[in-house]
Design a protein around this motif. Sequence first.
Motif, PDB file in Angstrom:
ATOM      1  N   ALA A   1       0.836  -1.209   0.000  1.00 56.17           N
ATOM      2  CA  ALA A   1       0.000   0.000   0.000  1.00 56.17           C
ATOM      3  C   ALA A   1       0.868   1.255   0.000  1.00 56.17           C
ATOM      4  O   ALA A   1       0.620   2.202  -0.761  1.00 56.17           O
ATOM      5  N   ALA A   2       1.887   1.274   0.853  1.00 53.64           N
ATOM      6  CA  ALA A   2       2.771   2.434   0.928  1.00 53.64           C
ATOM      7  C   ALA A   2       3.581   2.597  -0.351  1.00 53.64           C
ATOM      8  O   ALA A   2       3.819   3.716  -0.810  1.00 53.64           O
ATOM      9  N   TYR A   3       3.999   1.472  -0.935  1.00 53.37           N
ATOM     10  CA  TYR A   3       4.770   1.526  -2.176  1.00 53.37           C
ATOM     11  C   TYR A   3       3.932   2.111  -3.311  1.00 53.37           C
ATOM     12  O   TYR A   3       4.369   3.024  -4.019  1.00 53.37           O
TER      13      TYR A   3
ATOM     14  N   ALA B   1      -4.977  -1.966  -6.444  1.00 48.51           N
ATOM     15  CA  ALA B   1      -6.189  -1.296  -6.923  1.00 48.51           C
ATOM     16  C   ALA B   1      -6.809  -0.435  -5.824  1.00 48.51           C
ATOM     17  O   ALA B   1      -7.206   0.710  -6.069  1.00 48.51           O
ATOM     18  N   LEU B   2      -6.871  -0.968  -4.613  1.00 48.30           N
ATOM     19  CA  LEU B   2      -7.455  -0.220  -3.498  1.00 48.30           C
ATOM     20  C   LEU B   2      -6.676   1.064  -3.251  1.00 48.30           C
ATOM     21  O   LEU B   2      -7.264   2.126  -3.042  1.00 48.30           O
ATOM     22  N   PHE B   3      -5.353   0.981  -3.307  1.00 51.32           N
ATOM     23  CA  PHE B   3      -4.584   2.182  -2.995  1.00 51.32           C
ATOM     24  C   PHE B   3      -4.489   3.153  -4.167  1.00 51.32           C
ATOM     25  O   PHE B   3      -4.346   4.358  -3.944  1.00 51.32           O
ATOM     26  N   ASN B   4      -4.642   2.690  -5.379  1.00 56.30           N
ATOM     27  CA  ASN B   4      -4.795   3.642  -6.475  1.00 56.30           C
ATOM     28  C   ASN B   4      -6.108   4.403  -6.287  1.00 56.30           C
ATOM     29  O   ASN B   4      -6.163   5.616  -6.478  1.00 56.30           O
ATOM     30  N   PHE B   5      -7.155   3.707  -5.874  1.00 61.39           N
ATOM     31  CA  PHE B   5      -8.439   4.355  -5.572  1.00 61.39           C
ATOM     32  C   PHE B   5      -8.267   5.360  -4.439  1.00 61.39           C
ATOM     33  O   PHE B   5      -8.686   6.519  -4.549  1.00 61.39           O
TER      34      PHE B   5
ATOM     35  N   HIS C   1      -3.353 -12.251  -6.996  1.00 58.68           N
ATOM     36  CA  HIS C   1      -4.666 -11.638  -6.751  1.00 58.68           C
ATOM     37  C   HIS C   1      -4.594 -10.637  -5.609  1.00 58.68           C
ATOM     38  O   HIS C   1      -5.047  -9.495  -5.728  1.00 58.68           O
ATOM     39  N   ASP C   2      -4.035 -11.050  -4.480  1.00 60.04           N
ATOM     40  CA  ASP C   2      -3.997 -10.173  -3.307  1.00 60.04           C
ATOM     41  C   ASP C   2      -3.174  -8.919  -3.577  1.00 60.04           C
ATOM     42  O   ASP C   2      -3.555  -7.815  -3.160  1.00 60.04           O
ATOM     43  N   ALA C   3      -2.056  -9.067  -4.281  1.00 55.46           N
ATOM     44  CA  ALA C   3      -1.225  -7.903  -4.607  1.00 55.46           C
ATOM     45  C   ALA C   3      -1.980  -6.932  -5.516  1.00 55.46           C
ATOM     46  O   ALA C   3      -1.942  -5.712  -5.310  1.00 55.46           O
TER      47      ALA C   3
END
Length: 179
Positions: free
Chosen positions: A49-51, A138-142, A131-133
């Motif tokens: 997420a931080a990356y 996707a969540l953190f781009n959002f 999948h998890d990555a």
Amino acid sequence: MFLKSLPADSHLLQVFQANPDTARPLLDLHEVVLRGPSVFTPGERELLAAYVSGVNSCDYCHGIHTVTAEAFGVPEGLLTAALTDLDSAPIDDKLKPVLRYVGKLTRTPAKITAEDAEAVFAAGWDDRALHDAVVVCALFNFMNRMVEGLGIEAGPGYAATSGKRLHDIGYAGLAEHLA
């Protein structure tokens, strides 16, 4: 902060509190993606997420999730090193292809290829890991676009406060702060 209904120094939590109908399912998704069952540890998912947030130059999310990743045992300075030069960063060689994948997916999503996925598999990861990555990415781009689009900023010290809170209570705990 671009929302005129909130004080100029509002953080994401205040946006969530003002909009609980969208915040609650979003925090539920965070809890599942970042704390639920996965081949990646919570620290590794916070690292991803931080990356992604660093690749996007979203200082707010990058700062908070760097602190959270470090609270889960990711060495201090690792994210800076990874964003500066992933190849020479002191990161487990098994994790580098995953970071390379989410970095490319963030920068140029239409250019992701089967070969990019194969590099993740060749490092010893399986379908669930890919999948998890991708879901964390996707969540953190959002989230990065939400934060930047609303003009949310954090003053000095906020990342430490918020990162510790996320480590201690998780996203489900954060949802308890909604109206």
